[in-house]
Design a protein around this motif. Structure first.
Motif, PDB file in Angstrom:
ATOM      1  N   MET A 366       0.824  -1.205   0.000  1.00  0.00           N
ATOM      2  CA  MET A 366       0.000   0.000   0.000  1.00  0.00           C
ATOM      3  C   MET A 366       0.866   1.267   0.000  1.00  0.00           C
ATOM      4  O   MET A 366       0.496   2.276  -0.595  1.00  0.00           O
ATOM      5  CB  MET A 366      -0.940  -0.016   1.203  1.00  0.00           C
ATOM      6  CG  MET A 366      -1.899   1.166   1.269  1.00  0.00           C
ATOM      7  SD  MET A 366      -3.105   1.209  -0.092  1.00  0.00           S
ATOM      8  CE  MET A 366      -4.247  -0.075   0.442  1.00  0.00           C
ATOM      9  N   SER A 373      -2.985  -1.020  -4.988  1.00  0.00           N
ATOM     10  CA  SER A 373      -3.397  -1.657  -3.730  1.00  0.00           C
ATOM     11  C   SER A 373      -4.868  -1.389  -3.426  1.00  0.00           C
ATOM     12  O   SER A 373      -5.610  -2.296  -3.029  1.00  0.00           O
ATOM     13  CB  SER A 373      -2.521  -1.155  -2.583  1.00  0.00           C
ATOM     14  OG  SER A 373      -1.171  -1.504  -2.783  1.00  0.00           O
ATOM     15  N   TYR A 376      -6.961  -3.434  -5.624  1.00  0.00           N
ATOM     16  CA  TYR A 376      -6.949  -4.834  -5.194  1.00  0.00           C
ATOM     17  C   TYR A 376      -7.922  -5.041  -4.030  1.00  0.00           C
ATOM     18  O   TYR A 376      -8.617  -6.072  -3.970  1.00  0.00           O
ATOM     19  CB  TYR A 376      -5.542  -5.244  -4.783  1.00  0.00           C
ATOM     20  CG  TYR A 376      -5.332  -6.733  -4.747  1.00  0.00           C
ATOM     21  CD1 TYR A 376      -4.825  -7.413  -5.841  1.00  0.00           C
ATOM     22  CD2 TYR A 376      -5.669  -7.475  -3.615  1.00  0.00           C
ATOM     23  CE1 TYR A 376      -4.644  -8.796  -5.804  1.00  0.00           C
ATOM     24  CE2 TYR A 376      -5.490  -8.844  -3.571  1.00  0.00           C
ATOM     25  CZ  TYR A 376      -4.979  -9.498  -4.676  1.00  0.00           C
ATOM     26  OH  TYR A 376      -4.819 -10.866  -4.639  1.00  0.00           O
ATOM     27  N   LEU A 436      -0.736  -6.121   1.548  1.00  0.00           N
ATOM     28  CA  LEU A 436      -0.924  -4.677   1.391  1.00  0.00           C
ATOM     29  C   LEU A 436      -0.595  -3.897   2.645  1.00  0.00           C
ATOM     30  O   LEU A 436      -0.041  -2.792   2.573  1.00  0.00           O
ATOM     31  CB  LEU A 436      -2.363  -4.370   0.964  1.00  0.00           C
ATOM     32  CG  LEU A 436      -2.853  -5.031  -0.334  1.00  0.00           C
ATOM     33  CD1 LEU A 436      -4.256  -4.546  -0.657  1.00  0.00           C
ATOM     34  CD2 LEU A 436      -1.905  -4.770  -1.495  1.00  0.00           C
TER      35      LEU A 436
END
Length: 494
Positions: A366, A373, A376, A436
């Motif tokens: 992240m 990110s 996702y 992340l």
């Protein structure tokens, strides 16, 4: 020429354009223009279809056309669409369009890659517009053959093994499909292979009992029917990004579409008698795929087994043979196609920067790539069925329709299948937290003199592809009523 044939003609023209292209710029122009034309054509078809229905056209199939192709066997080039095939064409166009931009910066044998990519697209679009069973089968084969080279040449990992395994298993399924199609033709006494004509004549029940399992298993192999799904995870893991998107997002839908349109709708008596066998297999596949995703360490394998679970849900709902479950199955095909294409696009973009798909080697993405990110996270939430995104609408419709079948057997299997929602939430949330939001930030590849190349976020072409898929996922989740009406009023949906 019927305008539906443009779905086949445009990819062919794209191949001709690629053939004469001399540099990467010309290749990108050809692919961008062709993919845009296909998407515009698919969107236009949706509006034309809805306009025709609103105008009172109650025909089973719209925009039909037919011409003799091979007279001795009464094979015609027959095309037409209903609401389901119209939406499948739209899904295919979206995935092809975004897949082009996901591969925008490909440098290795670019022309050859896109030539095979266009041939695969030709087969997919031809399959969804075909009404003649033999023509449909031909386009089915055209869609399968390029996968061997696309994975075997441009893939990664055990690409030759994965390509061969995929090809052999899908060709085995094709043999069953061909036997089923020939049985339908000769068993119905039809003078044509047009599926609408065969549906009107009907198939004798004794012949249905023979050819239904052949046809359902044949298409089910491509639809990840347990235990014939084993080609799928390896194929997904080895395929390049845009091929994974098209493979999982569209190609596997050919299996679900064939099971519904040909196996169940043309042979309903045998489907009703033998559905319990395949319901057990599909319910097993739903739970097995979800549990298998929990123990994987490779990002692509996680998404591949998740696809096995979600595609098994499609077949599970089709076998329930109710209008609501059938509508949910098609919604699930659309939702899963968009979600899994987004997942594979993001995984490919992350791999291109970190050069690993092992979740044990990833953490803190992240901080390094916030756009990818966040996308996702949204894809994961759609996959686990968050309200407002496509997964919720599809799965709730599917499970409600399945629970409508009022007996202990069907309801018990439905309850078992619903456990996949919880299992999916487990591996999705755990995965997001690990890669992340982990404490250790992953670094990029090592450069000269011991230095490291810092990780970068998405480029403009990657952002464009991802945003298109996100908009489609949110649109299906927030405004599903128009699409649901197109599905529920379609040909042969009981």
């Amino acid at each position: 020429m019927n305008f539906l044939s443009l779905f086949v003609l445009i990819p062919v023209l794209m191949m001709l354009g690629l053939w004469v292209s001399r540099n990467i710029t010309q290749i990108r122009i050809v692919m961008g223009a062709g993919a845009s034309a296909l998407l515009a054509l698919a969107v236009s078809l949706v509006f034309l279809y809805r306009g025709a229905r609103a105008g009172g056209d109650a025909s089973g199939m719209l925009f039909t056309d037919s011409c003799v192709w091979y007279e001795p066997l009464n094979i015609h080039y027959a095309v037409g669409v209903d609401g389901i095939s119209t939406l499948m064409l739209l899904l295919s166009a979206v995935i092809v369009f975004t897949g082009v931009f996901a591969s925008w910066r490909m440098k290795e044998q670019t022309k050859e890659f896109f030539l095979w990519y266009c041939l695969l697209s030709t087969g997919v679009f031809g399959f969804f517009i075909s009404l003649d069973l033999f023509t449909l089968f031909m386009f089915y084969e055209v869609a399968l053959i390029p996968m061997y080279l696309l994975i075997g040449v441009w893939g990664s990992g055990r690409k030759e093994y994965s390509a061969m395994k995929l090809t052999l298993m899908l060709m085995g399924g094709s043999a069953f499909i061909l036997m089923g199609i020939l049985g339908l033709y000769f068993g119905s006494g039809a003078v044509t292979m047009n599926l609408t004509e065969i549906a009107k004549l009907g198939i004798p029940p004794e012949m249905q009992r023979v050819f239904f399992p052949l046809t359902f298993v044949g298409f089910g192999v491509l639809g990840a029917l347990f235990p014939f799904h084993t080609w799928s995870p390896d194929g997904h893991a080895s395929a390049p990004t845009s091929v994974s998107m098209l493979h999982a997002g569209v190609l596997m839908k050919l299996g679900g579409y064939g099971c519904f349109r040909i196996a169940v709708c043309l042979m309903p008596e045998a489907a009703a008698e033998q559905a319990w066998i395949f319901l057990i297999l599909t319910a097993t596949g739903v739970v097995y795929g979800a549990f298998s995703a929990c123990v994987q360490k490779d990002l692509k394998y996680i998404n591949a087994y998740s696809s096995v679970s979600h595609c098994s849900l499609v077949l599970f709902a089709i076998l329930m043979m109710t209008r609501t479950a059938g509508t949910g199955a098609v919604l699930q095909m659309l939702s899963h196609g968009l979600m899994t294409a987004l997942f594979f696009a993001l995984i490919g973009m992350i791999y291109g920067r970190t050069h690993t798909r092992d979740i044990r080697e990833m953490s803190g993405l992240m901080k390094a790539m916030p756009f990818l990110s966040v996308c996702y996270v949204i894809a994961g939430l759609a996959n686990l069925g968050l309200p407002g995104l496509s997964g919720f609408v599809a799965e709730m419709t599917l499970f409600v329709g399945s629970f409508e079948v009022n007996d202990a057997f069907h309801r018990t299997l439905t309850i078992i299948a619903t456990t996949s929602i919880v299992i999916t939430a487990v591996y999705i949330l755990r995965l997001i937290g690990k890669i992340l939001y982990g404490a250790t930030e992953v670094t990029g590849e090592t450069a000269g003199h011991g230095a490291t190349v810092p990780l970068t976020d998405a480029t403009w072409d990657e952002r464009f592809a991802v945003i298109c898929l996100l908009v489609a996922i949110a649109g299906l989740g927030l405004a599903p009523w128009g699409i649901s009406s197109m599905i529920s009023n379609s040909f042969l949906l009981n």
